[in-house]
Design a protein around this motif. Structure first.
Motif, PDB file in Angstrom:
ATOM      1  N   GLN A  18      -9.034   0.663   6.983  1.00 49.17           N
ATOM      2  CA  GLN A  18      -7.947   1.342   7.538  1.00 49.17           C
ATOM      3  C   GLN A  18      -6.892   1.413   6.522  1.00 49.17           C
ATOM      4  OE1 GLN A  18      -7.141  -0.214  11.422  1.00 49.17           O
ATOM      5  NE2 GLN A  18      -9.248   0.077  12.187  1.00 49.17           N
ATOM      6  N   ASN A  19      -6.119   0.657   6.423  1.00 47.12           N
ATOM      7  CA  ASN A  19      -4.359   0.394   6.161  1.00 47.12           C
ATOM      8  C   ASN A  19      -4.200  -0.636   4.997  1.00 47.12           C
ATOM      9  OD1 ASN A  19      -3.469  -0.380   7.882  1.00 47.12           O
ATOM     10  ND2 ASN A  19      -2.178   0.081   7.690  1.00 47.12           N
ATOM     11  N   LYS A  36      -1.043  -4.844   3.416  1.00 42.70           N
ATOM     12  CA  LYS A  36      -0.660  -3.770   3.557  1.00 42.70           C
ATOM     13  C   LYS A  36       0.181  -2.851   3.693  1.00 42.70           C
ATOM     14  CE  LYS A  36      -1.028  -3.581   9.035  1.00 42.70           C
ATOM     15  NZ  LYS A  36      -1.269  -4.332  10.724  1.00 42.70           N
ATOM     16  N   GLY A  56       1.618   1.203   5.311  1.00 44.06           N
ATOM     17  CA  GLY A  56       2.052   1.448   6.865  1.00 44.06           C
ATOM     18  C   GLY A  56       1.380   3.148   6.180  1.00 44.06           C
ATOM     19  N   LYS A  57       1.491   3.838   7.671  1.00 47.47           N
ATOM     20  CA  LYS A  57       0.575   5.229   7.078  1.00 47.47           C
ATOM     21  C   LYS A  57       1.541   6.247   6.605  1.00 47.47           C
ATOM     22  CE  LYS A  57      -0.770   5.871  11.600  1.00 47.47           C
ATOM     23  NZ  LYS A  57      -0.761   5.965  13.216  1.00 47.47           N
ATOM     24  N   ASP A  58       2.697   5.929   6.286  1.00 48.00           N
ATOM     25  CA  ASP A  58       3.640   6.655   4.879  1.00 48.00           C
ATOM     26  C   ASP A  58       3.520   6.174   3.697  1.00 48.00           C
ATOM     27  OD1 ASP A  58       4.548   8.099   6.808  1.00 48.00           O
ATOM     28  OD2 ASP A  58       5.835   7.056   7.675  1.00 48.00           O
ATOM     29  N   GLY A  59       2.915   4.731   3.760  1.00 47.31           N
ATOM     30  CA  GLY A  59       2.732   3.765   1.843  1.00 47.31           C
ATOM     31  C   GLY A  59       3.688   3.028   2.178  1.00 47.31           C
ATOM     32  N   ASP A  60       4.484   3.033   3.302  1.00 43.33           N
ATOM     33  CA  ASP A  60       5.230   1.739   2.988  1.00 43.33           C
ATOM     34  C   ASP A  60       4.619   0.148   2.805  1.00 43.33           C
ATOM     35  OD1 ASP A  60       7.453   4.036   2.629  1.00 43.33           O
ATOM     36  OD2 ASP A  60       7.514   3.501   5.116  1.00 43.33           O
TER      37      ASP A  60
END
Length: 128
Positions: free
Chosen positions: A49-50, A77, A79-83
């Motif tokens: 996943q991420n 890890k 986030g979805k935005d690459g954060d």
């Protein structure tokens, strides 16, 4: 005590030989996939996943019917935005496994990686 000293010396020697071929390749399984590590100290990246897991094997030593595996793992890890969300960095650790039994590792973020001997002939196990 003597075994621990010999094992520690073996690990230190292995740490100095970056990229050397492992005598006993290790298979890593997760969810529905797997990979094999056959070179020492070359991190293998696994993405679930991420989360990016990085695991490397320093040494694999056989004693009687048990194998001792020195490894290091870390994970990152996002986030979805690459954060950036989090980081896990473990210490070099040693686990023992048997030829027919795997061991579970928690390399952070509640995902379990499973280590076992690779499905390959192991030189010292073959009798001449």
């Amino acid at each position: 005590m003597v075994r621990i000293v010999i094992f520690a010396v073996t690990i230190m020697f292995s740490l100095s030989a970056v990229g050397a071929q492992l005598k006993h390749p290790i298979k890593i399984r997760w969810l529905d996939s797997s990979t094999t590590i056959s070179k020492a100290n070359l991190p293998r990246e696994i993405v679930i996943q991420n989360i990016t897991f990085s695991i490397s094997i320093s040494a694999v030593v056989k004693e009687k019917q048990k194998y001792y595996v020195a490894y290091h793992c870390s994970s990152e890890k996002v986030g979805k935005d690459g954060d950036f969300i989090g980081l896990y960095i473990g210490e070099i650790d040693i686990v023992s496994i048997f030829k027919s039994k795997a061991v579970a590792l928690d390399c952070g973020f509640n995902y379990v990686l499973e280590l076992s001997l690779a499905n390959k002939s192991i030189n010292k196990d073959i009798k001449s």
